[in-house]
Write an enzyme that holds these catalytic residues in place. Sequence first.
Site, PDB file in Angstrom:
ATOM      1  CB  CYS A  55      -3.840  -6.521  -5.744  1.00 59.11           C
ATOM      2  SG  CYS A  55      -5.350  -5.407  -5.739  1.00 59.11           S
ATOM      3  CD  GLU A  70      -3.048  -1.328   2.374  1.00 62.22           C
ATOM      4  OE1 GLU A  70      -2.708  -0.655   3.186  1.00 62.22           O
ATOM      5  OE2 GLU A  70      -3.896  -1.913   1.938  1.00 62.22           O
ATOM      6  CD  GLU A  93      -5.030 -10.716  -5.820  1.00 64.34           C
ATOM      7  OE1 GLU A  93      -4.557 -10.118  -5.311  1.00 64.34           O
ATOM      8  OE2 GLU A  93      -6.197 -11.071  -5.785  1.00 64.34           O
ATOM      9  CB  CYS A 103      -6.312  -9.119  -9.518  1.00 71.52           C
ATOM     10  SG  CYS A 103      -5.144  -7.889  -8.764  1.00 71.52           S
ATOM     11  CB  CYS A 117      -9.919  -6.570  -7.106  1.00 67.14           C
ATOM     12  SG  CYS A 117      -8.353  -5.934  -7.964  1.00 67.14           S
TER      13      CYS A 117
HETATM   14  N1  THU Z   1      -6.127  -6.450  -2.176  1.00 67.94           N
HETATM   15  C1  THU Z   1      -5.395  -7.507  -2.949  1.00 67.94           C
HETATM   16  O1  THU Z   1      -4.022  -7.595  -2.689  1.00 67.94           O
HETATM   17  N2  THU Z   1      -5.965  -8.107  -3.595  1.00 67.94           N
HETATM   18  C2  THU Z   1      -7.251  -8.288  -4.057  1.00 67.94           C
HETATM   19  O2  THU Z   1      -7.541  -8.719  -5.125  1.00 67.94           O
HETATM   20  C3  THU Z   1      -8.403  -7.570  -3.172  1.00 67.94           C
HETATM   21  C4  THU Z   1      -7.625  -6.204  -2.527  1.00 67.94           C
HETATM   22  C5  THU Z   1      -5.560  -5.565  -1.294  1.00 67.94           C
HETATM   23  C6  THU Z   1      -5.560  -4.005  -1.801  1.00 67.94           C
HETATM   24  C7  THU Z   1      -5.302  -3.319  -0.427  1.00 67.94           C
HETATM   25  O3  THU Z   1      -4.061  -3.121   0.040  1.00 67.94           O
HETATM   26  C8  THU Z   1      -6.250  -4.187   0.484  1.00 67.94           C
HETATM   27  O4  THU Z   1      -6.389  -5.396   0.170  1.00 67.94           O
HETATM   28  C9  THU Z   1      -7.430  -3.884   0.763  1.00 67.94           C
HETATM   29  O5  THU Z   1      -8.368  -3.444  -0.381  1.00 67.94           O
END
Ligand code: THU
Length: 133
Positions: A55, A46, A57, A92, A89
Amino acid sequence: MEQIFIELLEKAKESALKAYSPYSNFPVGACILYESGKIYCGCNVENASYGLSICAERNAMSSAIAEGEKTKIKAIAIYSPKQEMCMPCGACRQWISEFAISENETKIILENKKKEPEVLSLVDIFPYGFKFS
Ligand code: THU
């Protein structure tokens, strides 16, 4: 259940421990098995400027490309200690589709509420994805 899917999920759990997620406090780990037999992992990273976060993935897929991986994705395991069946998400899903063997052959491994691996096909979560053809 294929043993490799269980191993992939265990590696995704280890990757989630490396997440940098001070803003959401929602760590995610992803580990990907390619046709080559190689495994690449990633976690979410982040940023204070929230929209710049990446993310787990996409981080794992970027690592694979950066390492020179040329084959397609057989399976991807995704895990968050904060949520059962932590789904990728939309962005991804589109990325996974880019590097997938096919919608039917590429598997998505998630941990269900019984703490067991659940195996889906990419088509289950991303039908009618955009592709150049
Ligand atoms: N996040 C992922 O790493 N992968 C996903 O497919 C969904 C969301 C992360 C992004 C962010 O750092 C945290 O989860 C909350 O949204």
